[in-house]
Scaffold this motif. Structure first.
Motif, short mmCIF file in Angstrom:
data_model
loop_
_atom_site.label_atom_id
_atom_site.label_comp_id
_atom_site.label_asym_id
_atom_site.label_seq_id
_atom_site.Cartn_x
_atom_site.Cartn_y
_atom_site.Cartn_z
N THR A 234 49.85 38.70 47.11
CA THR A 234 48.46 38.84 47.56
C THR A 234 47.52 39.08 46.40
N LEU A 235 47.97 39.78 45.36
CA LEU A 235 47.15 39.93 44.17
C LEU A 235 46.90 38.58 43.49
N GLN A 236 47.79 37.61 43.74
CA GLN A 236 47.63 36.27 43.19
C GLN A 236 47.11 35.28 44.24
N TYR A 237 46.48 35.80 45.29
CA TYR A 237 46.03 34.98 46.41
C TYR A 237 44.96 33.99 45.95
N PHE A 238 45.25 32.71 46.10
CA PHE A 238 44.34 31.70 45.56
C PHE A 238 44.18 30.50 46.48
N LEU A 291 40.56 38.91 32.21
CA LEU A 291 40.85 38.99 33.65
C LEU A 291 42.35 38.86 33.91
N ALA A 292 43.02 37.99 33.17
CA ALA A 292 44.46 37.82 33.34
C ALA A 292 45.22 39.10 32.97
N LEU A 293 44.80 39.76 31.90
CA LEU A 293 45.44 41.01 31.50
C LEU A 293 45.22 42.10 32.54
N ILE A 294 44.03 42.15 33.11
CA ILE A 294 43.75 43.14 34.15
C ILE A 294 44.62 42.87 35.38
N LEU A 295 44.75 41.62 35.76
CA LEU A 295 45.60 41.27 36.90
C LEU A 295 47.05 41.65 36.64
N PHE A 296 47.53 41.41 35.43
CA PHE A 296 48.89 41.78 35.07
C PHE A 296 49.09 43.30 35.14
N VAL A 298 47.31 45.55 36.86
CA VAL A 298 47.21 46.04 38.24
C VAL A 298 48.49 45.72 39.01
N SER A 299 49.05 44.54 38.80
CA SER A 299 50.31 44.18 39.48
C SER A 299 51.43 45.13 39.08
N MET A 300 51.51 45.47 37.80
CA MET A 300 52.52 46.41 37.34
C MET A 300 52.33 47.78 37.96
N VAL A 301 51.09 48.25 38.02
CA VAL A 301 50.81 49.57 38.58
C VAL A 301 51.19 49.62 40.06
#
Length: 317
Positions: A234-238, A291-296, A298-301
C-alpha cells in the motif's frame, strides 16, 4: 626400504581461516553480487543524486536544497496523507475481509470449491483491466451498480468523481481482489489442529472463544505476513490510483493532453504517484531521489513496528 608411517586423523592438515573465508565467499557470491548490483549500488546512487539537481542531462550539486524543498511541497504532504489513509483503512479491512471469507469457506459443507474459485478469480485479473472495469461499473451515469442502488432507493455517490468517496472507492476495489489473502488464510485455517477445537468444545468454549484463543494464536505468523506485505504494497500504491483517476477524469493520451495524477482534487494522489510525477514527467530526478529515500525509510519503520508488535503478542502468550 623406509617404513611408511600413517598420519593420525587428528594430525591431518586443516584448511586455515583464510581458506574457509574464501570458500564461504564463493558460496555467498551469487547473493553478494545480486545485493550489490540491485540494492546497494542503487541505494548509494539514490543518496548521491538526492544532493544534486539532475534532469538526466545536467548534474549540479545543490547540497540540502532538495530536502528543504520537500518540507515546503504541499502536494507531497497531500500524497503522504492520502497514502497513510490507505494504509490505516485499506490494509486492516483487507486482512479482516480476507480472513472472514476464508473462515466462511472453511465452514461450507457443500460448494466450498466453487466459492473458493469465485473469491479467488478477481485477484487474477490484471490491475489495469480490473481497475477499468471497476470504475465503469460504478460510473454514476452508465454503471449498473448506481442504477441498482437507485432502484433500491439507496443513495449512489460518485465514487471516483467525488473527493469524499474516491479513496473509499479504491478500498472497495482492494476488497474485491482480496482472493490472494483469502487463499493464504484458508491454508492457515485448515492447518489448525482439529483436536484443539474438540478439546475447547468439551470445556464449554463457544465459537468466538475458540476463534480468539485457538485460531488467532495459531495463525499469528500468517497474520503478520499479511499485515507486513499489505503495508509495503500500500505504501507503493500506484497503478490502481493512476488508472482510476485517469478514467474517471476522462483524460486521454492524445497529443497535447496533460494529465496530473490525483483526480478528483488530489484525493487519489499517492506518494509513489508524486514520485513518478517529479522524476519521469518533470525530470526533477534529484528531488525524486529524496522522495524515494523517504519512501524506503517509512517502509522500513512500518515493517519494524509491525514485527515488534507481533513479537510482543507472541511473548505475552
Amino acid at each position: 626400504m623406509a617404513a611408511s608411517i600413517a598420519t593420525p586423523a587428528g594430525l591431518r592438515k586443516v584448511p586455515g581461516r583464510r581458506g574457509q573465508g574464501l570458500t564461504a565467499l564463493l558460496y555467498l557470491s551469487p547473493w553478494l553480487i545480486g545485493f550489490s548490483v540491485f540494492f546497494a549500488y542503487p541505494l548509494i546512487a539514490t543518496v548521491y543524486f538526492s544532493f544534486q539537481r539532475y534532469d538526466l542531462f545536467t548534474l549540479e550539486p545543490v547540497g540540502l536544497l532538495n530536502y528543504r524543498y520537500f518540507w515546503q511541497d504541499e502536494a507531497a504532504w497531500t500524497s503522504i496523507r492520502n497514502t497513510l489513509w490507505l494504509v490505516v483503512v485499506m490494509v486492516p479491512l483487507r486482512v479482516l475481509f480476507g480472513l472472514g471469507v476464508a473462515q466462511l469457506v472453511t465452514k461450507l459443507k457443500a460448494g466450498a470449491g466453487f466459492f473458493r474459485t469465485v473469491f479467488y478469480l478477481p485477484s487474477l485479473v490484471p490491475l489495469v483491466a480490473g481497475t477499468l472495469g471497476f470504475v465503469f461499473l460504478f460510473n454514476p451515469g452508465t454503471g449498473p451498480v448506481p442504477a441498482i442502488m437507485s432502484a433500491l432507493g439507496l443513495p449512489s455517490p460518485d465514487w471516483f468523481g467525488d473527493p469524499a468517496w474516491s479513496k473509499p472507492g479504491l478500498t472497495l476495489l482492494a476488497l474485491w481482489s482480496v482472493g490472494d489473502l483469502m487463499v493464504i488464510f484458508l491454508a492457515a485455517l485448515l492447518d489448525v489442529p482439529k483436536q484443539l477445537y474438540e478439546a475447547a468444545a468439551l470445556d464449554g468454549a463457544g465459537p468466538w472463544q475458540q476463534f480468539f484463543h485457538i485460531t488467532l494464536p495459531v495463525i499469528r505468523p500468517v497474520l503478520m505476513f499479511a499485515a507486513v506485505t499489505g503495508v509495503i504494497q500500500t505504501l507503493q500504491y500506484f497503478t490502481q490510483a493512476m488508472v482510476a483517476a485517469r478514467v474517471a477524469s476522462g483524460s486521454t493520451d492524445s497529443a497535447g493532453s496533460v494529465f496530473t495524477p490525483g483526480y478528483p482534487d488530489q484525493s487519489t494522489l499517492t506518494f509513489p504517484e508524486w514520485l513518478f510525477q517529479q522524476g519521469f514527467r518533470d525530470f526533477a530526478m534529484g528531488y525524486a531521489c529524496v522522495l524515494a529515500l523517504i519512501l524506503f525509510a517509512v517502509s522500513m519503520v512500518f515493517t519494524l513496528i509491525l514485527l515488534r508488535q507481533f513479537r510482543g503478542l507472541g511473548e505475552e502468550e
